[in-house]
Design an enzyme around this catalytic site. Sequence first.
Site, PDB file in Angstrom:
ATOM      1  N   HIS A 153      18.060   5.230  -3.212  1.00  0.00           N
ATOM      2  CA  HIS A 153      17.079   4.563  -4.086  1.00  0.00           C
ATOM      3  C   HIS A 153      16.240   5.595  -4.845  1.00  0.00           C
ATOM      4  O   HIS A 153      15.098   5.314  -5.210  1.00  0.00           O
ATOM      5  CB  HIS A 153      16.142   3.639  -3.295  1.00  0.00           C
ATOM      6  CG  HIS A 153      16.842   2.727  -2.350  1.00  0.00           C
ATOM      7  ND1 HIS A 153      17.221   1.445  -2.684  1.00  0.00           N
ATOM      8  CD2 HIS A 153      17.264   2.924  -1.073  1.00  0.00           C
ATOM      9  CE1 HIS A 153      17.833   0.886  -1.643  1.00  0.00           C
ATOM     10  NE2 HIS A 153      17.877   1.764  -0.654  1.00  0.00           N
ATOM     11  N   SER A 274      13.731  22.793 -29.148  1.00  0.00           N
ATOM     12  CA  SER A 274      13.191  21.721 -29.972  1.00  0.00           C
ATOM     13  C   SER A 274      12.698  22.325 -31.273  1.00  0.00           C
ATOM     14  O   SER A 274      12.103  23.402 -31.271  1.00  0.00           O
ATOM     15  CB  SER A 274      12.036  21.049 -29.227  1.00  0.00           C
ATOM     16  OG  SER A 274      11.168  20.405 -30.140  1.00  0.00           O
ATOM     17  N   LYS A 280      10.190  24.009 -25.572  1.00  0.00           N
ATOM     18  CA  LYS A 280      11.232  23.195 -24.948  1.00  0.00           C
ATOM     19  C   LYS A 280      12.560  23.916 -24.716  1.00  0.00           C
ATOM     20  O   LYS A 280      12.985  24.732 -25.510  1.00  0.00           O
ATOM     21  CB  LYS A 280      11.534  21.951 -25.812  1.00  0.00           C
ATOM     22  CG  LYS A 280      10.445  20.922 -25.902  1.00  0.00           C
ATOM     23  CD  LYS A 280      10.096  20.253 -24.583  1.00  0.00           C
ATOM     24  CE  LYS A 280      11.187  19.400 -24.007  1.00  0.00           C
ATOM     25  NZ  LYS A 280      11.403  18.179 -24.755  1.00  0.00           N
ATOM     26  N   GLU A 287      23.367  16.017 -21.316  1.00  0.00           N
ATOM     27  CA  GLU A 287      23.108  14.721 -21.944  1.00  0.00           C
ATOM     28  C   GLU A 287      24.312  14.247 -22.752  1.00  0.00           C
ATOM     29  O   GLU A 287      24.639  13.064 -22.769  1.00  0.00           O
ATOM     30  CB  GLU A 287      21.873  14.819 -22.845  1.00  0.00           C
ATOM     31  CG  GLU A 287      20.590  14.972 -22.044  1.00  0.00           C
ATOM     32  CD  GLU A 287      19.406  15.349 -22.932  1.00  0.00           C
ATOM     33  OE1 GLU A 287      18.370  14.697 -22.819  1.00  0.00           O
ATOM     34  OE2 GLU A 287      19.521  16.283 -23.735  1.00  0.00           O
TER      35      GLU A 287
END
Length: 464
Positions: A153, A274, A280, A287
Amino acid sequence: MKMWSGRFGQAQNPDFEQWQRSFPFDRALLPYEVAASKAHAAALAAAGVLSERELAATLSALDQIEGEGGPQDDDPTIEDVHHFVEKRLVELAGEVGYKLHTGRSRNEQIATDLRLYVREQIDAISQTLLEFLGEFVEQAEDAGQNAMPAYTHLQRAEPVLVAHWLLAYVEMFLRDLDRLADCRKRMNECPLGSGAVAGTILPLDREAVANELQFDSPTANSIDATSDRDFAIEFVQALSVVALHLSRWAEELVLFSTTEFGFVKLPEQFSTGSSAMPQKKNPDALELVRGKAGRVFANATELWIAVKGLPLAYNKDLQETQQPVFAAAGQVSSMLRVATGFLAVVSFDGERMQQAASGGFMNALALAALLVRRGVPFRQAHEQVGQAVRLGLEKSCALEQLSKQDYAQCGIAADAELFRALALEEVLAIHDVPGGTAPLRVRAALAAIKEKLSIYAGAAHAGT
Ligand code: ARG
């Protein structure tokens, strides 16, 4: 010249003519079309349709066609890869080129070419998968005795060895390898000799043709052989599961690379920055692995839909089954290459993982297990340890930091053995079953996996 113009008095509608062509994509099948054509030419010669000289001329022209690799740009007069090979063959070898289509049909050719393509992709993708698994094994070896939390979970559940977590993925990808090998077994039959639908009109030696193309046997039924694409569906389904596993792996690493988890240090080679926020470093490789998985599932769906409503046997709809197969194979190959490169250089923050493995009351079950060994029924032990956890939460301390008095309050007799049982090494060690995270078991699992991988690698080498 078209392959079928005789009975037509009118020219084709130009929009339709262009729109129905498959050459822009089925040219990817050229090497297989050539190989299948060579095998057919040999069968034609054996049946007396081609003389020895004609066979030699045909084979050498086919070699040249393969070497040339097709036209530089798309040629709008070419309908499909079969048409292309015939046209080029006639250009190179003259009229004899028109004999090659004796006793065959594009329906059996495309069924054969696509099988040859799928078979080659299965072998190549399996090889890439093996390399990916090799990186998991290296990481598992590097991780040594390091522990980390295992989650259920997405809440901290129990500590496990980092190697145990890594080997979980190895098991998934090993099953994927099996699925591909299984699919290969079933698809490795040769449709050549099936004709358009009813079987060829010549006494061609189908066994010899199948042999020549390294198929296990000729297909058993001409209607089935020219019309089913279940082999392509199985292949893309198997790839979908690879993509699914890659996607879960990528997602987990994305999560673990956040500052909040801090388990994974993103390698710069596989990250991007970024344009707006100077600080970043983003996990784009992961991804995109996660994102592109969806496209593979879409390819599988396209295939189901293309085939589901078709009456037997060949229908032109089947032309639509090629691109999803090419797309899925290309996609999964590149996903695997990127994932392998990533895994080879990613580093884990062992200290931080180890630290996380020690907190969060993850030794609660081990404490209950100790009480059980002392004769307390599990449900009661669970209740007592639960109370100890509650006390720990109230006092903001771990189970090993509670006092004997605290434990007494929960009905637990705390002694030195109890505190030993709460230590991380003990908590890991009690999961002492095959498949469990006890360090000795993980070592055995790692050895078994290495053994399996070397068998796979040997088999891949032998081309089976
Ligand atoms: N380009 C076609 C395909 O991919 C080849 C088979 C054509 N057969 C036919 N009967 N029109 O399916």
